[in-house]
Design a protein around this motif. Structure first.
Motif, short mmCIF file in Angstrom:
data_model
loop_
_atom_site.label_atom_id
_atom_site.label_comp_id
_atom_site.label_asym_id
_atom_site.label_seq_id
_atom_site.Cartn_x
_atom_site.Cartn_y
_atom_site.Cartn_z
N GLU A 88 43.34 -2.44 20.35
CA GLU A 88 43.39 -3.51 21.37
C GLU A 88 43.46 -2.91 22.76
N SER A 91 40.10 -1.68 23.64
CA SER A 91 39.25 -2.83 24.00
C SER A 91 39.60 -3.34 25.39
N LEU A 92 40.89 -3.42 25.70
CA LEU A 92 41.31 -3.88 27.02
C LEU A 92 40.86 -2.91 28.11
N GLN A 94 38.21 -1.07 27.98
CA GLN A 94 36.77 -1.30 28.14
C GLN A 94 36.54 -2.56 28.96
N ASP A 95 37.32 -3.61 28.70
CA ASP A 95 37.19 -4.84 29.47
C ASP A 95 37.51 -4.61 30.94
N VAL A 96 38.56 -3.82 31.20
CA VAL A 96 38.94 -3.53 32.59
C VAL A 96 37.83 -2.72 33.27
N ASP A 98 34.64 -2.76 32.47
CA ASP A 98 33.53 -3.69 32.69
C ASP A 98 33.80 -4.59 33.89
N LEU A 99 35.04 -5.04 34.01
CA LEU A 99 35.42 -5.89 35.14
C LEU A 99 35.32 -5.12 36.45
#
Length: 182
Positions: A88, A91-92, A94-96, A98-99
């Motif tokens: 998780e 994944s977070l 990666q999300d950060v 991407d953001l």
């Protein structure tokens, strides 16, 4: 603690048993059958105590095994949860990331938009200046014509002023002043 109590009980029983076998006075003695019965009783009690200790030892082993099993299960569950949390977190991250990339792209677009707006503003100002020049051109032409008409004509042959020219100009100026003043 139970072992200590059992050992102390055993010592106390042995001391008492030995005391019964000891002859305090030469006249007092214990018969062999009584002494044997007493020792048999002590042995029986000791056997019961030892059996109880063995049972407690077995219970402790069982509790230890159960505890080991539970701890092992908890370890495995904890490892699984940690692995899940790591995934998780990954994944977070990666999300950060991407953001952050999206924010960088948005910032670049905003910068490009500001440049375009500045260019548009400059184009609008240039257009307004050209429109103003076009609108003001007839007025400027009339002003220049009026100024030209107010100038005395100078010819190459007649480049010097005579006294008569000065008198005539003064009279014209006075006449115009009377017309405007009256």
């Amino acid at each position: 603690m139970k072992r200590f109590v059992a050992v102390m009980a055993f010592l106390c029983v042995m001391c008492v048993g030995c005391y019964g076998a000891e002859q305090a006075e030469p006249e007092v003695y214990v018969r062999k059958e009584v002494f044997s019965a007493y020792l048999e009783s002590v042995n029986t009690k000791m056997d019961r105590i030892l059996e109880e200790l063995k049972a407690q030892k077995e219970e402790i082993k069982a509790v230890r095994e159960e505890t080991k099993t539970e701890i092992g299960a908890l370890r495995e569950e904890t490892k699984a949860q940690i692995a899940t949390l790591r995934e998780e977190i990954k994944s977070l991250r990666q999300d950060v990331n991407d953001l952050a990339r999206a924010v960088a792209v948005l910032a670049q677009r905003v910068d490009n938009l500001e440049v375009r707006m500045n260019d548009l503003r400059n184009d609008i100002y240039l257009g307004l200046v050209i429109l103003g020049i076009i609108v003001a051109l007839p007025t400027v032409q009339k002003f220049l014509e009026w100024r030209e008409s107010r100038r005395p004509s100078v010819t190459p042959a007649n480049t010097s002023l005579t006294a008569e020219d000065v008198k005539r100009l003064i009279l014209e100026t006075l006449a115009e002043m009377k017309q405007h003043g009256a």
